[in-house]
Scaffold this motif. Structure first.
Motif, PDB file in Angstrom:
ATOM      1  N   TYR A  53      -0.614   5.541 -11.564  1.00  0.00           N
ATOM      2  CA  TYR A  53      -1.689   6.527 -10.615  1.00  0.00           C
ATOM      3  C   TYR A  53      -2.246   7.766 -11.288  1.00  0.00           C
ATOM      4  O   TYR A  53      -1.458   8.420 -12.036  1.00  0.00           O
ATOM      5  CB  TYR A  53      -1.203   6.830  -9.374  1.00  0.00           C
ATOM      6  CG  TYR A  53      -1.806   7.559  -8.165  1.00  0.00           C
ATOM      7  CD1 TYR A  53      -2.882   6.806  -7.438  1.00  0.00           C
ATOM      8  CD2 TYR A  53      -1.915   8.883  -8.161  1.00  0.00           C
ATOM      9  CE1 TYR A  53      -3.416   7.509  -6.662  1.00  0.00           C
ATOM     10  CE2 TYR A  53      -2.706   9.509  -7.116  1.00  0.00           C
ATOM     11  CZ  TYR A  53      -3.701   8.844  -6.371  1.00  0.00           C
ATOM     12  OH  TYR A  53      -4.281   9.606  -5.684  1.00  0.00           O
ATOM     13  N   PHE A  60       1.410   0.831  -3.313  1.00  0.00           N
ATOM     14  CA  PHE A  60       2.445   0.679  -4.421  1.00  0.00           C
ATOM     15  C   PHE A  60       3.758  -0.062  -3.786  1.00  0.00           C
ATOM     16  O   PHE A  60       4.745  -0.052  -4.556  1.00  0.00           O
ATOM     17  CB  PHE A  60       2.824   2.168  -5.147  1.00  0.00           C
ATOM     18  CG  PHE A  60       1.862   2.779  -5.747  1.00  0.00           C
ATOM     19  CD1 PHE A  60       1.551   2.591  -6.812  1.00  0.00           C
ATOM     20  CD2 PHE A  60       1.058   3.644  -5.166  1.00  0.00           C
ATOM     21  CE1 PHE A  60       0.624   3.134  -7.501  1.00  0.00           C
ATOM     22  CE2 PHE A  60       0.130   4.298  -5.594  1.00  0.00           C
ATOM     23  CZ  PHE A  60      -0.379   4.213  -6.935  1.00  0.00           C
ATOM     24  N   ASN A  75      -6.919  -2.488 -11.521  1.00  0.00           N
ATOM     25  CA  ASN A  75      -7.446  -2.968 -10.049  1.00  0.00           C
ATOM     26  C   ASN A  75      -6.165  -3.470  -9.384  1.00  0.00           C
ATOM     27  O   ASN A  75      -6.359  -4.429  -8.767  1.00  0.00           O
ATOM     28  CB  ASN A  75      -8.676  -3.532  -9.646  1.00  0.00           C
ATOM     29  CG  ASN A  75     -10.077  -2.971 -10.517  1.00  0.00           C
ATOM     30  OD1 ASN A  75     -10.231  -1.704 -10.449  1.00  0.00           O
ATOM     31  ND2 ASN A  75     -10.846  -3.676 -11.233  1.00  0.00           N
ATOM     32  N   TRP A  76      -4.970  -2.710  -9.548  1.00  0.00           N
ATOM     33  CA  TRP A  76      -3.831  -3.596  -9.030  1.00  0.00           C
ATOM     34  C   TRP A  76      -3.776  -3.551  -7.733  1.00  0.00           C
ATOM     35  O   TRP A  76      -4.044  -4.735  -6.892  1.00  0.00           O
ATOM     36  CB  TRP A  76      -2.763  -2.846  -9.787  1.00  0.00           C
ATOM     37  CG  TRP A  76      -1.360  -3.236  -9.129  1.00  0.00           C
ATOM     38  CD1 TRP A  76      -1.009  -4.421  -8.829  1.00  0.00           C
ATOM     39  CD2 TRP A  76      -0.117  -2.345  -9.170  1.00  0.00           C
ATOM     40  NE1 TRP A  76       0.362  -4.365  -8.290  1.00  0.00           N
ATOM     41  CE2 TRP A  76       0.549  -3.093  -8.474  1.00  0.00           C
ATOM     42  CE3 TRP A  76      -0.022  -1.045  -9.143  1.00  0.00           C
ATOM     43  CZ2 TRP A  76       2.158  -2.478  -8.196  1.00  0.00           C
ATOM     44  CZ3 TRP A  76       1.160  -0.433  -8.985  1.00  0.00           C
ATOM     45  CH2 TRP A  76       2.241  -1.329  -8.352  1.00  0.00           C
ATOM     46  N   ASN A  78      -4.542   3.220 -10.935  1.00  0.00           N
ATOM     47  CA  ASN A  78      -4.428   2.120 -10.022  1.00  0.00           C
ATOM     48  C   ASN A  78      -4.340   0.717 -11.199  1.00  0.00           C
ATOM     49  O   ASN A  78      -4.827  -0.298 -10.547  1.00  0.00           O
ATOM     50  CB  ASN A  78      -5.493   1.946  -8.985  1.00  0.00           C
ATOM     51  CG  ASN A  78      -5.362   3.040  -7.774  1.00  0.00           C
ATOM     52  OD1 ASN A  78      -4.306   3.432  -7.632  1.00  0.00           O
ATOM     53  ND2 ASN A  78      -6.694   3.391  -7.416  1.00  0.00           N
ATOM     54  N   LEU A 105      -5.219  -0.856  -5.549  1.00  0.00           N
ATOM     55  CA  LEU A 105      -5.979  -0.158  -4.621  1.00  0.00           C
ATOM     56  C   LEU A 105      -5.409   1.023  -4.010  1.00  0.00           C
ATOM     57  O   LEU A 105      -5.700   1.487  -3.002  1.00  0.00           O
ATOM     58  CB  LEU A 105      -6.779  -1.028  -3.799  1.00  0.00           C
ATOM     59  CG  LEU A 105      -7.742  -2.137  -4.495  1.00  0.00           C
ATOM     60  CD1 LEU A 105      -8.423  -2.773  -3.364  1.00  0.00           C
ATOM     61  CD2 LEU A 105      -8.562  -1.487  -5.471  1.00  0.00           C
ATOM     62  N   GLY A 106      -4.399   1.585  -4.413  1.00  0.00           N
ATOM     63  CA  GLY A 106      -3.741   2.707  -4.159  1.00  0.00           C
ATOM     64  C   GLY A 106      -2.480   2.342  -3.325  1.00  0.00           C
ATOM     65  O   GLY A 106      -1.716   3.503  -2.956  1.00  0.00           O
TER      66      GLY A 106
END
Length: 477
Positions: A110, A140, A134-135, A113, A137-138
């Motif tokens: 982060y 986790f 683009n894992w 992302n 999108l915020g």
């Protein structure tokens, strides 16, 4: 109770309830070893020495630390790592993502992302080899498992503000492809699934399921997998208060994962056990009193009787400055009841149940120490291999000639929490043992076999039904 390094802790428990009149007693003992205080996070055997290690987020540096075992219950100084490019580390996943049998790390960054793949050199040293943008999108909240039963580790993560679950399929060569996204049911308009995603098999159908909860929600959502990476059905576990926590374990040893509810209210000093069922309902429950407010619960056989017990982290006090931490043990009887809780450590908090040495006994990792299990009990006689994953067959030897019944003694290590070991003879299952802790599972069973040469298959299964297999021939005289 305060204890120094190497002090032996012995506790004697008498059987309670309907067995009170029997002349039985169990001795549970530990040897306390001081350990580095910053262990935590995901754990596995990262350096192949038969002891579990840790990969921990470092909130000071923004990177992550790898803490390797240096002996039984002992740990070396943390080795710091950082994400190239300066992103902070926000999540760590462990698995063999390139198919070389070594434990690799996926580190979520982060604000980029992105998911960063760090490959293991086999000695517990890591270097970044790939970046996947683009894992989440915020978000986790994620977990590793073989969700489509192809033998490769996949990733499931919460997406879209807690509204859905997305799966990325691993190819076993260090790469991933985007898989399906499943909407989370029973959302009620709030972010129900934004915290603590975990994997288990709650209905016993051999397919990986998921459970997650919301940070500000009293309930947990269980998502039932179909074996293709999709989670089309769900159910809800209701609790009594907001801020409840949920931990997993097979309390009754029936091969279906159960849920331990930490009620989230300091006035509720108990464990609420919700038992998994083939019907996908949560009507079977039990409430177990504890001495203090419960923060953590896990299940493992501490005394070697083949029955999972409960290990409980507890706290008393109104604030962190006045809090006192405890670790308690509730031994389970053969009739399903539990003996009265015993406090086995005061002044330290429960971290994890791990394999801290090379035997088949579950050990306890605390905040500042490790409790090595020194209990004399009927534990599995065959230890797991000193490796991240694999099967160790202590008996019978491959190609041997043996009498019937044949004694099978097996220990196995796996990438995910392990469920069972199965023995197949000439294509037919002859033995199964649902037993283990952390990344390890064991079998100690005998089977009557006809005279002649047989093909033996030993399978070790995780809770996602990921399989390891070892085959050999055996002659029965």
């Amino acid at each position: 109770m305060a204890h120094g390094t190497g002090v032996r802790l012995a506790f004697v428990f008498a059987l309670a309830g309907s067995l009170a009149s029997a002349a039985f007693a169990f001795n549970v003992s530990f040897s306390k070893i001081a350990a580095a205080p910053n262990r935590g996070g995901p754990h596995a055997d990262l350096n192949g020495d038969g002891r579990e290690d840790f990969a921990s987020l470092n909130n000071v540096t923004g990177g992550f630390d790898v803490v390797l075992s240096s002996g039984d219950g002992k740990y070396a100084a943390p080795v710091p790592y950082s994400i190239p490019g300066g992103a902070d580390s926000r999540a760590i996943l462990i698995g063999d993502f390139n198919g070389d049998g070594k434990a690799d790390l996926l580190v979520g960054g982060y604000p980029d992302n992105a998911l960063h793949l760090f490959l293991n050199n086999g000695l517990g040293g890591f270097s970044q080899k790939a970046v996947f943008p683009n894992w989440v999108l915020g978000d986790f909240t994620s977990v590793v498992g073989d969700f489509n039963h192809d033998g490769c580790m996949d990733i499931a993560f919460v997406a879209h503000g807690g509204l859905s679950i997305t799966v990325w399929f691993g190819n076993g060569k260090g790469g991933f492809t985007a898989g399906p996204t499943s909407l989370i049911p029973f959302n009620k308009g709030a972010a129900l699934c934004d915290n603590h995603l975990q994997m288990g098999d709650f209905d016993g159908d051999g397919r990986a399921d998921l459970i997650c909860d919301g940070i500000l929600n009293a309930d947990a959502t269980v998502l039932y997998g179909d074996g293709t990476g999709r989670f089309p059905a769900g159910s809800v576990i209701h609790t009594l208060s907001n801020y409840s926590g949920f931990e997993l374990g097979d309390a009754d040893g029936d091969g279906k994962m159960d849920v331990f509810v930490e009620q989230g209210n300091p006035e509720l000093e108990n464990i609420s056990v919700r038992y998994g069922s083939a019907a996908r309902t949560w009507t079977r429950t039990s409430t177990l009193p504890t001495f203090h407010f419960v923060q953590d619960v896990t299940a493992a056989d501490l005394n070697g009787d083949g029955i999972n017990d409960l290990i409980v982290g507890e706290v008393s006090g109104d604030s962190p400055n006045t809090a006192t931490y405890y670790v308690g043990v509730l031994l389970r009887n053969s009739n399903g009841s539990y003996q009265k809780e015993q406090i086995v450590e005061t002044g330290d908090f429960l971290n994890l149940v791990i394999r801290a040495n090379r035997d088949a006994k579950p050990d306890i990792s605390l905040g500042n120490a490790v409790l090595l299990n020194t209990t004399v009990g009927n534990f599995p006689p065959c230890a797991a291999p000193n490796a991240f994953e694999g099967i160790n067959v202590c008996s019978p030897a491959a190609g041997a000639t043996v009498p019937s019944p044949v004694a099978f003694k097996v220990g196995a290590a796996g990438q995910v929490p392990m469920r069972d070991v199965e023995v197949w003879v000439d294509g037919k299952k002859v033995a199964l043992q649902v037993y283990g802790f952390s990344h390890y599972t064991f079998l100690n069973r005998s089977a009557s076999l006809s005279a002649g040469t047989h093909t033996i298959g030993i399978f070790a299964a995780g809770w996602d039904q990921s399989l390891q297999k070892k085959t050999f021939t055996l002659k029965v005289k």
